[in-house]
Scaffold this active site. Sequence first.
Site, short mmCIF file in Angstrom:
data_model
loop_
_atom_site.label_atom_id
_atom_site.label_comp_id
_atom_site.label_asym_id
_atom_site.label_seq_id
_atom_site.Cartn_x
_atom_site.Cartn_y
_atom_site.Cartn_z
N HIS A 93 66.95 26.28 53.95
CA HIS A 93 68.08 26.46 53.03
C HIS A 93 69.22 27.26 53.65
O HIS A 93 69.02 28.34 54.17
CB HIS A 93 67.58 27.16 51.76
CG HIS A 93 68.58 27.21 50.66
ND1 HIS A 93 69.02 26.07 50.00
CD2 HIS A 93 69.26 28.24 50.11
CE1 HIS A 93 69.91 26.41 49.09
NE2 HIS A 93 70.08 27.71 49.13
N VAL B 122 63.46 30.70 52.55
CA VAL B 122 64.08 30.21 53.78
C VAL B 122 63.75 28.74 54.04
O VAL B 122 64.16 28.17 55.04
CB VAL B 122 63.67 31.04 55.02
CG1 VAL B 122 64.04 32.49 54.83
CG2 VAL B 122 62.20 30.88 55.37
N GLU B 123 63.01 28.11 53.15
CA GLU B 123 62.70 26.69 53.32
C GLU B 123 63.46 25.90 52.24
O GLU B 123 64.66 25.72 52.35
CB GLU B 123 61.18 26.48 53.30
CG GLU B 123 60.52 27.23 54.47
CD GLU B 123 59.02 27.01 54.60
OE1 GLU B 123 58.44 26.19 53.87
OE2 GLU B 123 58.40 27.69 55.46
N MET B 124 62.78 25.46 51.21
CA MET B 124 63.47 24.66 50.19
C MET B 124 64.20 25.51 49.16
O MET B 124 65.14 25.03 48.50
CB MET B 124 62.48 23.73 49.50
CG MET B 124 61.94 22.65 50.43
SD MET B 124 60.64 21.72 49.58
CE MET B 124 60.44 20.33 50.70
#
Lengths: 355, 355
Positions: B116, B158-160
Amino acid sequence: MRQSSLITTALLAMVSFATVACSDATEEKTAAATPAAATTAPVAAPALPTDIPEGMGVLPTSVPVPADNPQTAEKVELGKKLYFEPALSKSGNFSCNSCHNLGTGGVDNQQFSIGHKWQRGGRNAPTVLNAAFWSAQFWDGRAPLLEDQAKGPPLNPVEMSSMSEATVVARLNEAGYAPLFESVFGKVSLNYDNMAKAIAAFERTLITPDAPFDLYLQGKGDISEAAKRGMQKSAEVGCTSCHSGPLFTNNSFQKFAYGTDAGVKSVTGKDEDDHLFRVQSWRNVALTAPYFHDGAVKTLDEAVRIMARTQLDTELSDADSADIVEFLKTLTGKQPEVTFPVLPRPEGHALTWSD
Amino acid sequence: MRQSSLITTALLAMVSFATVACSDATEEKTAAATPAAATTAPVAAPALPTDIPEGMGVLPTSVPVPADNPQTAEKVELGKKLYFEPALSKSGNFSCNSCHNLGTGGVDNQQFSIGHKWQRGGRNAPTVLNAAFWSAQFWDGRAPLLEDQAKGPPLNPVEMSSMSEATVVARLNEAGYAPLFESVFGKVSLNYDNMAKAIAAFERTLITPDAPFDLYLQGKGDISEAAKRGMQKSAEVGCTSCHSGPLFTNNSFQKFAYGTDAGVKSVTGKDEDDHLFRVQSWRNVALTAPYFHDGAVKTLDEAVRIMARTQLDTELSDADSADIVEFLKTLTGKQPEVTFPVLPRPEGHALTWSD
């Protein structure tokens, strides 16, 4: 109707086109797209409808193909790999499919697509579905052919942001594409032009037949009464003077007095091209929200009303707008059935990505 | 061998497992992966090789399945949609497949995946291929099952970066998933747990049989002399004490005195778990560069040397290292053949994304 010199170029380019049946030279099939695309098998063959507005028709089954880029199954397969290939992007994060997602109507449903380092593009990503039928590509028509369009995003600094054609070619070479290109295009043929040709060949298979409207026209299915009213209304108020024919676009460029984007003028610099945009097809339009080149319009209903107001000086009633939307929903075709490609990669080391 | 309490949990979880043949309850097939996976049909059936190091074997054809999440074709199909579903991410930009790309060995070949707003994760994305066989998921084994793992990335900031389970569920509902869930899981069943179950069911189909090594073992193909030397050498120097059995991992956690990442300790806080990591499988390892949990090692050759040095106190010669790499390349199996899913979407308006 005003047309720019760009369009003339695009039309001239069509002269050297052959057409191929969409199912030729490719394994790609079509699959039921959305609940909207499903139809009930009629008990008995219904009579063909007789009250279809002039020009409307079934989606063609063949697409124009440039003489210098004939379709072959192997080229389509290579093009499919390249379409899903994140190695076209500097970061390794974006493929064509990132913004033109074949799982979601050939778009990403973003106002402006996310690109390199989370930058946003300046125009809404148009669908790749049926793009083989358009007279030119991009909202401003600056690319006459799919082959031209495909060369843009890899090098666009806010999209894939690769440094140069040579960079892209070198990365594809490192990935292991050379033998695949040579098998399709002959010796020492891994280059940027052929990359674009293969992608275009794949894109020419991304056709969406058998929309409920097409089945209705052929006596193979029905559409709702609301959709039928919307079909008549769209012709009556004049939408179909531009959104005409089986493609629901006459492939012309029209002045769209909406927003601040100068459209074709941003390419040609000519005042006469100000706010000219290519007429968008209605095919699959229910899947491609948000709408218009600025993606600022969130619903199809609002898009229909704005178009009627700005282009036809017509204020649609709630009922008429709703009916037209119901009709537009019948234009969602069967989505391409694509086997996800396995991409060539070097063994034991990774390609080099960077920000 | 030191094992953490996490592993015990994982192994206990296995008790309630059934196994299913990998080809059961799914349409997914496997396709030739890379040139390395292609083998030449033997002229006559060769004798079965007799000098295979102890424990090495053909990849199993069935995977463990938890008793409370049986495989069905419909669930696998739903899980596939969810696996490719960018609506799991706040921005609409990331699906499971973004980082665990089925076109490139189930990984993204990044050191740390892009998430993200262009944030980077802290560990290298492991492959999803054959993950159904592992005793636990993640480098530190913090998720006993695929079902647990699948719940992590959508909410990881920090991902989706989706805000909550409820947010994800609401978006899936708006997209039109409720009927699909109800068909698979029963009434009012669109929830985060079932989302994870469906994804896990799909992931259990992502098995890569028929690697050149497997065909060699079965007398259906051959591998190079260098690979055969590497096979013997890997056993001789002791690699296969942990990278053992048909999976080339004993599914244990081992101390890896490399880098600054505390591994299992980062989850348990226990000193005894410091630098413990789950032993990675060698299956498809030639496709998953860069290497190790920090993705800092760019080549398989370097990874092999570092492992021999840190884990076995052995300095490999250039020739031995090269041979072992050749052997590892024979473990690239046929990659899953997946039909790209068409995702449910509302008609005439877009889902809501945000940064």
